[in-house]
Design a protein around this motif. Structure first.
Motif, PDB file in Angstrom:
ATOM      1  N   ASP A  34      -7.083  -5.415   6.787  1.00  0.00           N
ATOM      2  CA  ASP A  34      -5.775  -4.819   7.127  1.00  0.00           C
ATOM      3  C   ASP A  34      -4.741  -5.132   6.046  1.00  0.00           C
ATOM      4  OD1 ASP A  34      -6.797  -3.775   9.455  1.00  0.00           O
ATOM      5  OD2 ASP A  34      -5.983  -5.341  10.752  1.00  0.00           O
ATOM      6  N   LEU A  35      -4.763  -6.356   5.548  1.00  0.00           N
ATOM      7  CA  LEU A  35      -3.790  -6.723   4.512  1.00  0.00           C
ATOM      8  C   LEU A  35      -4.078  -6.012   3.193  1.00  0.00           C
ATOM      9  CD1 LEU A  35      -2.847 -10.495   4.831  1.00  0.00           C
ATOM     10  CD2 LEU A  35      -1.823  -8.477   5.849  1.00  0.00           C
ATOM     11  N   VAL A  36      -5.365  -5.849   2.862  1.00  0.00           N
ATOM     12  CA  VAL A  36      -5.706  -5.105   1.648  1.00  0.00           C
ATOM     13  C   VAL A  36      -5.131  -3.684   1.735  1.00  0.00           C
ATOM     14  CG1 VAL A  36      -7.605  -4.078   0.330  1.00  0.00           C
ATOM     15  CG2 VAL A  36      -7.753  -6.450   1.095  1.00  0.00           C
ATOM     16  N   GLN A  37      -5.256  -3.089   2.896  1.00  0.00           N
ATOM     17  CA  GLN A  37      -4.714  -1.738   3.084  1.00  0.00           C
ATOM     18  C   GLN A  37      -3.189  -1.748   2.968  1.00  0.00           C
ATOM     19  OE1 GLN A  37      -6.338   0.986   3.189  1.00  0.00           O
ATOM     20  NE2 GLN A  37      -4.638   2.371   3.659  1.00  0.00           N
ATOM     21  N   GLU A  38      -2.554  -2.787   3.512  1.00  0.00           N
ATOM     22  CA  GLU A  38      -1.094  -2.893   3.434  1.00  0.00           C
ATOM     23  C   GLU A  38      -0.631  -3.045   1.980  1.00  0.00           C
ATOM     24  OE1 GLU A  38       1.255  -2.507   5.601  1.00  0.00           O
ATOM     25  OE2 GLU A  38       2.919  -3.140   4.311  1.00  0.00           O
ATOM     26  N   VAL A  39      -1.383  -3.829   1.191  1.00  0.00           N
ATOM     27  CA  VAL A  39      -1.028  -3.999  -0.228  1.00  0.00           C
ATOM     28  C   VAL A  39      -1.187  -2.673  -0.972  1.00  0.00           C
ATOM     29  CG1 VAL A  39      -1.669  -5.151  -2.384  1.00  0.00           C
ATOM     30  CG2 VAL A  39      -1.589  -6.448  -0.247  1.00  0.00           C
ATOM     31  N   TRP A  40      -2.219  -1.919  -0.633  1.00  0.00           N
ATOM     32  CA  TRP A  40      -2.425  -0.624  -1.279  1.00  0.00           C
ATOM     33  C   TRP A  40      -1.253   0.317  -0.976  1.00  0.00           C
ATOM     34  CZ3 TRP A  40      -3.610   2.568  -4.741  1.00  0.00           C
ATOM     35  CH2 TRP A  40      -3.816   3.929  -4.504  1.00  0.00           C
ATOM     36  N   LEU A  41      -0.807   0.338   0.275  1.00  0.00           N
ATOM     37  CA  LEU A  41       0.325   1.191   0.635  1.00  0.00           C
ATOM     38  C   LEU A  41       1.575   0.788  -0.142  1.00  0.00           C
ATOM     39  CD1 LEU A  41      -0.201   1.434   4.518  1.00  0.00           C
ATOM     40  CD2 LEU A  41      -0.687   3.186   2.799  1.00  0.00           C
ATOM     41  N   ARG A  42       1.799  -0.510  -0.287  1.00  0.00           N
ATOM     42  CA  ARG A  42       2.974  -0.974  -1.024  1.00  0.00           C
ATOM     43  C   ARG A  42       2.846  -0.651  -2.518  1.00  0.00           C
ATOM     44  NH1 ARG A  42       5.640  -6.320   1.639  1.00  0.00           N
ATOM     45  NH2 ARG A  42       5.283  -5.758   3.812  1.00  0.00           N
TER      46      ARG A  42
END
Length: 291
Positions: A34-42
């Motif tokens: 989930d955090l990897v996806q959040e970093v990608w969005l940012r």
């Protein structure tokens, strides 16, 4: 190559490292993803023209998100039913999960890191697993180099002081195989010989039926506990080997049903931890590997 394609290429190259940081911080595959996806969005919405070092930028973003997530994850785990264990991760394809070294990956170390503060844990992971220089860790944590050195030192003392000296990987696997043979038939004498005096059998089931909600401690008690469920649990169970968190593990299936995963931590005194992952929500990565 377009700007977004270039951003994706950079992110994809750094993804194993970002996941490795998040997993070591949280002990959870799903939360790390989930955090990897959040970093990608940012990363997509960042003005990348002003970012001189994408690797440092992404690692900083991930680490700070993981610190925040760890604080809220600990609050959620207060309502967890029974013992909580780190989610096993398949390390057969990438033994270091994006790290310079395979540090802070074994279940025993992840469990010890649960007692560290989020900043101690971040500093330890970045230094010991990824070999980040102290000044860079200080920038990531918005601290001083001296402050980071103290964080890493405290974390090392805790982990080295609490951790028993492990045996080589081959011996760990041989002992796990012997342990499983004895557990299947409820061989009390062999089990007691294999177990350290202060061994703990820890089961993570989050309230699942017939899964112990407390740790069983002591060689004689654990041997009797294993013998008690040998009479009904192992019938029709197939065991498959896997490598999770850098150590041998056994995946248990009955027919098409995935029952769980067991591994052991071993010191010179014998098996000092038997770790049963029986929470279906934490077995997704293992299920994909062993089918």
């Amino acid at each position: 190559m377009g700007d977004l394609d270039e951003a994706l290429s950079i992110f994809t190259g750094l993804r194993p490292r970002l996941f490795g940081i998040a997993y070591r911080m949280l002990g959870s595959v799903s939360e790390a993803e989930d955090l990897v996806q959040e970093v990608w969005l940012r990363w997509q919405t960042t003005d990348r023209s002003v970012v001189n070092n994408p690797g440092a930028f992404l690692a900083t973003t991930m680490t700070r998100l993981a610190i925040n997530e760890l604080q809220s994850a600990r609050m959620r785990r207060e309502t967890y039913v029974g013992p909580w264990l780190p989610e096993p991760v398949d390390t057969s394809a990438d033994p270091f999960l994006g790290a310079e070294r395979g540090e802070a990956l074994e279940l025993a170390v992840l469990m010890l890191m649960e007692k560290l503060t989020p900043h101690e844990r971040a500093a330890y992971v970045l230094r010991e697993a990824f070999d980040y220089p102290y000044p860079q860790i200080a920038a990531i944590l918005q601290s001083t180099e001296q402050g980071v050195r103290q964080l890493v030192s405290r974390a090392r003392k805790h982990i080295v002081g609490e951790r028993k000296i492990p045996v080589p990987e081959v011996a760990q696997r041989q002992l796990l195989a012997t342990f499983l043979d004895a557990a299947r038939v409820g061989d009390l004498a062999t089990l007691e010989k294999l177990l350290a005096a202060d061994v703990a059998s820890v089961s993570d089931g989050n309230g699942a039926h017939q899964i112990s909600r407390v740790a069983v401690v002591g060689a004689a008690r654990v041997a009797k506990y294993l013998a008690a469920f040998s009479t009904w649990y192992w019938e029709g169970v197939e065991v498959q080997w896997a490598t999770t968190n850098g150590q041998a593990s056994a995946v248990m299936r009955r027919g098409d049903a995935l029952l769980g995963l067991v591994t052991i931590n071993v010191s010179e005194a014998g098996i000092d931890q038997v770790l049963w992952m029986m929470n279906p929500d934490k077995l997704a990565a293992v299920a994909a590997v062993t089918k």
